[in-house]
Design a protein around this motif. Structure first.
Motif, mmCIF file in Angstrom:
data_model
loop_
_atom_site.group_PDB
_atom_site.id
_atom_site.type_symbol
_atom_site.label_atom_id
_atom_site.label_comp_id
_atom_site.label_asym_id
_atom_site.label_seq_id
_atom_site.Cartn_x
_atom_site.Cartn_y
_atom_site.Cartn_z
ATOM 1 N N MET A 83 0.843 -1.175 0.000
ATOM 2 C CA MET A 83 0.000 0.000 0.000
ATOM 3 C C MET A 83 0.887 1.238 0.000
ATOM 4 S SD MET A 83 -3.390 0.319 0.630
ATOM 5 C CE MET A 83 -4.444 1.697 0.637
ATOM 6 N N ALA A 84 0.602 2.155 -0.881
ATOM 7 C CA ALA A 84 1.397 3.375 -0.993
ATOM 8 C C ALA A 84 1.018 4.362 0.109
ATOM 9 C CB ALA A 84 1.174 4.019 -2.350
ATOM 10 N N THR A 85 2.001 5.113 0.558
ATOM 11 C CA THR A 85 1.727 6.131 1.564
ATOM 12 C C THR A 85 1.067 7.329 0.903
ATOM 13 O OG1 THR A 85 3.857 7.206 1.300
ATOM 14 C CG2 THR A 85 3.730 5.405 2.909
ATOM 15 N N LYS A 86 0.552 8.226 1.715
ATOM 16 C CA LYS A 86 -0.126 9.405 1.178
ATOM 17 C C LYS A 86 0.839 10.290 0.397
ATOM 18 C CE LYS A 86 -3.223 13.116 2.323
ATOM 19 N NZ LYS A 86 -4.212 13.592 3.252
ATOM 20 N N LYS A 87 2.063 10.437 0.897
ATOM 21 C CA LYS A 87 3.065 11.253 0.214
ATOM 22 C C LYS A 87 3.406 10.668 -1.147
ATOM 23 C CE LYS A 87 7.525 13.411 0.811
ATOM 24 N NZ LYS A 87 8.664 13.628 1.702
ATOM 25 N N GLU A 88 3.556 9.348 -1.231
ATOM 26 C CA GLU A 88 3.841 8.707 -2.507
ATOM 27 C C GLU A 88 2.689 8.895 -3.484
ATOM 28 O OE1 GLU A 88 4.480 4.744 -1.213
ATOM 29 O OE2 GLU A 88 6.620 5.035 -0.858
#
Length: 120
Positions: free
Chosen positions: A1-6
């Protein structure tokens, strides 16, 4: 799962990639919105120079605005940037919203810049 920043970085790069395809040498009107201020600048990507910039942190806007985080402040920044762009000789730009959706403060800045004489 990608982080919000990514996720935001990926979205911003996707928008910029599409802008480079259609820019035809026009400067890029880049917008950044934080929780307290809004910033806008005209960037010539071929030379890597900033042609004009405006934000709610400018001294003339800071005294006249109630807060830097509302649509009225964004509209004031858009008008100020349009004035500075016409002094620099720029009328045609490409709007770069970055990772932000075209709504609220971003939309108010864009409409004020259009009223000020910029076309995009």
């Amino acid at each position: 799962m990608a982080t919000k920043k990514e996720t935001l970085t990926r979205r911003a790069s996707r928008v910029r990639r599409q802008l480079k395809k259609v820019s035809n040498g026009r400067p890029r009107l880049s917008v950044h919105r934080s929780s307290k201020n809004i910033y806008a600048q005209l960037i010539d990507d071929t030379k890597g120079h900033t042609l004009a910039s405006a934000s709610t942190l400018d001294t003339d806007l800071r005294t006249s605005l109630k807060t830097g985080a509302d649509t009225a402040a964004a509209a004031a920044v858009g008008k100020l940037l349009a004035e500075r762009a016409t002094k620099a000789g720029v009328t045609e730009v490409v709007f770069d919203r970055g990772s932000f959706i075209y709504h609220g403060r971003i939309k108010a800045l864009a409409e004020a810049a259009r009223e000020g004489g910029l076309s995009f």
